[in-house]
Write an enzyme that holds these catalytic residues in place. Sequence first.
Site, PDB file in Angstrom:
ATOM      1  N   SER A 159     -10.627  -0.500   2.905  1.00  0.00           N
ATOM      2  CA  SER A 159      -9.802  -0.545   4.071  1.00  0.00           C
ATOM      3  C   SER A 159      -9.416   0.668   4.665  1.00  0.00           C
ATOM      4  O   SER A 159      -8.855   1.490   3.969  1.00  0.00           O
ATOM      5  CB  SER A 159      -8.474  -1.397   4.028  1.00  0.00           C
ATOM      6  OG  SER A 159      -8.928  -2.638   3.469  1.00  0.00           O
TER       7      SER A 159
ATOM      8  N   ARG B 239       0.921  -1.177  -0.016  1.00  0.00           N
ATOM      9  CA  ARG B 239      -0.114   0.055  -0.010  1.00  0.00           C
ATOM     10  C   ARG B 239       0.776   1.394   0.086  1.00  0.00           C
ATOM     11  O   ARG B 239       0.652   2.374   0.455  1.00  0.00           O
ATOM     12  CB  ARG B 239      -0.955   0.237   1.075  1.00  0.00           C
ATOM     13  CG  ARG B 239      -1.832  -1.149   1.392  1.00  0.00           C
ATOM     14  CD  ARG B 239      -2.915  -0.912   0.151  1.00  0.00           C
ATOM     15  NE  ARG B 239      -4.233  -1.506   0.400  1.00  0.00           N
ATOM     16  CZ  ARG B 239      -4.025  -3.114  -0.019  1.00  0.00           C
ATOM     17  NH1 ARG B 239      -3.209  -3.449  -0.652  1.00  0.00           N
ATOM     18  NH2 ARG B 239      -5.471  -3.636   0.046  1.00  0.00           N
TER      19      ARG B 239
ATOM     20  N   GLU C 159      -5.126   4.412   6.021  1.00  0.00           N
ATOM     21  CA  GLU C 159      -4.731   4.041   4.549  1.00  0.00           C
ATOM     22  C   GLU C 159      -5.250   5.127   3.437  1.00  0.00           C
ATOM     23  O   GLU C 159      -4.516   5.548   2.707  1.00  0.00           O
ATOM     24  CB  GLU C 159      -5.537   2.791   4.206  1.00  0.00           C
ATOM     25  CG  GLU C 159      -4.515   1.845   3.322  1.00  0.00           C
ATOM     26  CD  GLU C 159      -4.862   2.293   1.788  1.00  0.00           C
ATOM     27  OE1 GLU C 159      -3.643   2.744   1.351  1.00  0.00           O
ATOM     28  OE2 GLU C 159      -5.897   2.226   1.184  1.00  0.00           O
TER      29      GLU C 159
HETATM   30  N1  EPU Z   1     -10.658 -10.715  10.339  1.00  0.00           N
HETATM   31  C1  EPU Z   1     -11.348 -10.309  11.438  1.00  0.00           C
HETATM   32  N2  EPU Z   1     -12.446  -9.525  11.466  1.00  0.00           N
HETATM   33  C2  EPU Z   1     -12.778  -8.926  10.326  1.00  0.00           C
HETATM   34  C3  EPU Z   1     -12.365  -9.244   9.110  1.00  0.00           C
HETATM   35  C4  EPU Z   1     -11.121 -10.112   9.060  1.00  0.00           C
HETATM   36  O1  EPU Z   1     -11.038 -11.018  12.269  1.00  0.00           O
HETATM   37  O2  EPU Z   1     -13.852  -8.422  10.687  1.00  0.00           O
HETATM   38  C5  EPU Z   1      -9.434 -11.595  10.000  1.00  0.00           C
HETATM   39  C6  EPU Z   1      -9.836 -12.598   8.888  1.00  0.00           C
HETATM   40  O3  EPU Z   1     -10.451 -13.879   9.598  1.00  0.00           O
HETATM   41  C7  EPU Z   1      -8.602 -12.761   8.483  1.00  0.00           C
HETATM   42  C8  EPU Z   1      -7.663 -11.728   8.803  1.00  0.00           C
HETATM   43  O4  EPU Z   1      -8.428 -10.786   9.536  1.00  0.00           O
HETATM   44  O5  EPU Z   1      -7.759 -13.943   9.468  1.00  0.00           O
HETATM   45  C9  EPU Z   1      -7.504 -10.794   7.254  1.00  0.00           C
HETATM   46  O6  EPU Z   1      -8.786 -10.499   6.631  1.00  0.00           O
HETATM   47  P1  EPU Z   1      -9.063 -10.458   5.081  1.00  0.00           P
HETATM   48  O7  EPU Z   1      -8.547 -11.733   4.571  1.00  0.00           O
HETATM   49  O8  EPU Z   1     -10.493 -10.089   4.931  1.00  0.00           O
HETATM   50  O9  EPU Z   1      -7.952  -9.250   4.717  1.00  0.00           O
HETATM   51  P2  EPU Z   1      -7.590  -7.887   5.409  1.00  0.00           P
HETATM   52  O10 EPU Z   1      -6.261  -8.040   5.551  1.00  0.00           O
HETATM   53  O11 EPU Z   1      -8.451  -7.649   6.190  1.00  0.00           O
HETATM   54  C10 EPU Z   1      -6.863  -7.073   3.024  1.00  0.00           C
HETATM   55  C11 EPU Z   1      -6.797  -5.761   2.192  1.00  0.00           C
HETATM   56  C12 EPU Z   1      -8.118  -5.776   1.430  1.00  0.00           C
HETATM   57  C13 EPU Z   1      -8.289  -6.930   0.410  1.00  0.00           C
HETATM   58  C14 EPU Z   1      -8.114  -8.082   1.527  1.00  0.00           C
HETATM   59  C15 EPU Z   1      -7.842  -9.359   0.638  1.00  0.00           C
HETATM   60  C16 EPU Z   1      -5.454  -4.296   3.392  1.00  0.00           C
HETATM   61  C17 EPU Z   1      -5.449  -3.100   4.223  1.00  0.00           C
HETATM   62  N3  EPU Z   1      -6.586  -4.650   3.018  1.00  0.00           N
HETATM   63  O12 EPU Z   1      -7.768  -7.055   4.226  1.00  0.00           O
HETATM   64  O13 EPU Z   1      -8.207  -4.306   0.775  1.00  0.00           O
HETATM   65  O14 EPU Z   1      -9.346  -6.846  -0.126  1.00  0.00           O
HETATM   66  O15 EPU Z   1      -7.010  -8.119   2.172  1.00  0.00           O
HETATM   67  O16 EPU Z   1      -6.990  -9.370  -0.268  1.00  0.00           O
HETATM   68  O17 EPU Z   1      -4.279  -4.621   3.045  1.00  0.00           O
HETATM   69  C18 EPU Z   1      -8.719  -2.089   0.600  1.00  0.00           C
HETATM   70  O18 EPU Z   1      -7.313  -2.048   0.682  1.00  0.00           O
HETATM   71  O19 EPU Z   1      -9.485  -1.375   0.579  1.00  0.00           O
HETATM   72  C19 EPU Z   1      -9.013  -3.716   0.875  1.00  0.00           C
HETATM   73  C20 EPU Z   1     -10.192  -3.971   0.874  1.00  0.00           C
END
Ligand code: EPU
Length: 349
Positions: free
Chosen positions: A241, A168, A336
């Site tokens: 995010s 990012r 972000e």
């Molecule tokens: N999780 C929770 N609670 C929640 C959501 C997620 O405990 O409410 C846990 C999930 O179970 C998982 C971990 O957090 O173990 C990560 O969750 P997820 O795979 O949904 O991905 P993220 O790290 O929260 C990132 C990106 C997203 C992208 C997803 C999928 C960033 C800041 N965000 O989210 O990007 O879609 O991975 O690759 O890196 C964006 O940048 O706007 C965005 C949506």
Amino acid sequence: MKDRLPVQEQVDLQAFNSLHVAATARYFLELRESTLLEEALAWAQERGLDTLFLGGGSNLVFAGDFPGLVVHMAIRGRHWEQIEDDEATLVLGAGENWHEAVLYATRSGYRGIENLALIPGTAGAAPVQNIGAYGVELCDTLVSVTAFDRETGQWLRLSRDECRFGYRDSLFKRNTGRYVITEIRLRLSRSKPLQLGYRDLEEYLASLPDREPDALAVAEAVMAIRRRKLPDPQQIPNAGSFFKNPVISEAEYEQLKEQHPDMPAYPQSHGVKVAAAWLIDQCGWKGYRDQKVGVHNRQALVLINHAGGSGQDILALAGRIRESVRERFGVVLEMEPGVVGGAGLPPLA
Ligand code: EPU
């Protein structure tokens, strides 16, 4: 000059930001051709005005009105270049819609950006935060960025290395306002391996009868997952995010893991990346809402403008979230999206 440049005055920016917060641009210009860019900059400079370059408005918060010239990047156009047996370069004007470009490339039989389906925003904004999802980042396929350097007054074609991409992060993000991106080039392939390893994607594809997905099937899977977990900004205003996943030191991680053995974490070359969504969720914010703003009930990283909230309302909520995560876990979250027209997050207590 003003006739050649169709500058409008006092334009409502609500439709130009995906959080749908109210803000006004003192001056506003829809820029359709890169040849008019230098003229637009000169127009603002002559009047002593700041300029703001706006893509899809899906990664920013208007904390107030913008007293200068907002330039909406509407440079369209997509074409193929250097088509070889297996690979080809896709050239996208900065104002092209990113998701439409993904569908276009994927339906043309090219691989490389299918995991980035349904990310809101424009092609020109994609390199700024090095958009990433489901195990793929823009920098994996990007070959160059055409940009105007406002500091030197030169047009540049920056290579991937020169863009200094990180998670990012990029040269453009670290030098806000310096470079105006007008075009990007992506190197795509007909045969390179699909990236199917991200947990959500792997699980989704395993549930389908077809065990040999093509790029289009991957894009469709990503779209289905995103629709299930993330709110559609057309219906529920949000900016994706709201915080980055923080990278903490090994020592900090070991300490946290002792108390929270189920905390999701991803080792990096320096330190450990932890899931901001999980930290926020643990603090009880998921599904929280007040009269105007709140936190999505299926992804705690996404802040929502439910009913006429202002940028200040969103930032105040984000500040409370950041404070509670720091109190509970000792981790300071970094915002972000960018902030325009006012200060960023309230300071930590
Ligand atoms: N999780 C929770 N609670 C929640 C959501 C997620 O405990 O409410 C846990 C999930 O179970 C998982 C971990 O957090 O173990 C990560 O969750 P997820 O795979 O949904 O991905 P993220 O790290 O929260 C990132 C990106 C997203 C992208 C997803 C999928 C960033 C800041 N965000 O989210 O990007 O879609 O991975 O690759 O890196 C964006 O940048 O706007 C965005 C949506």
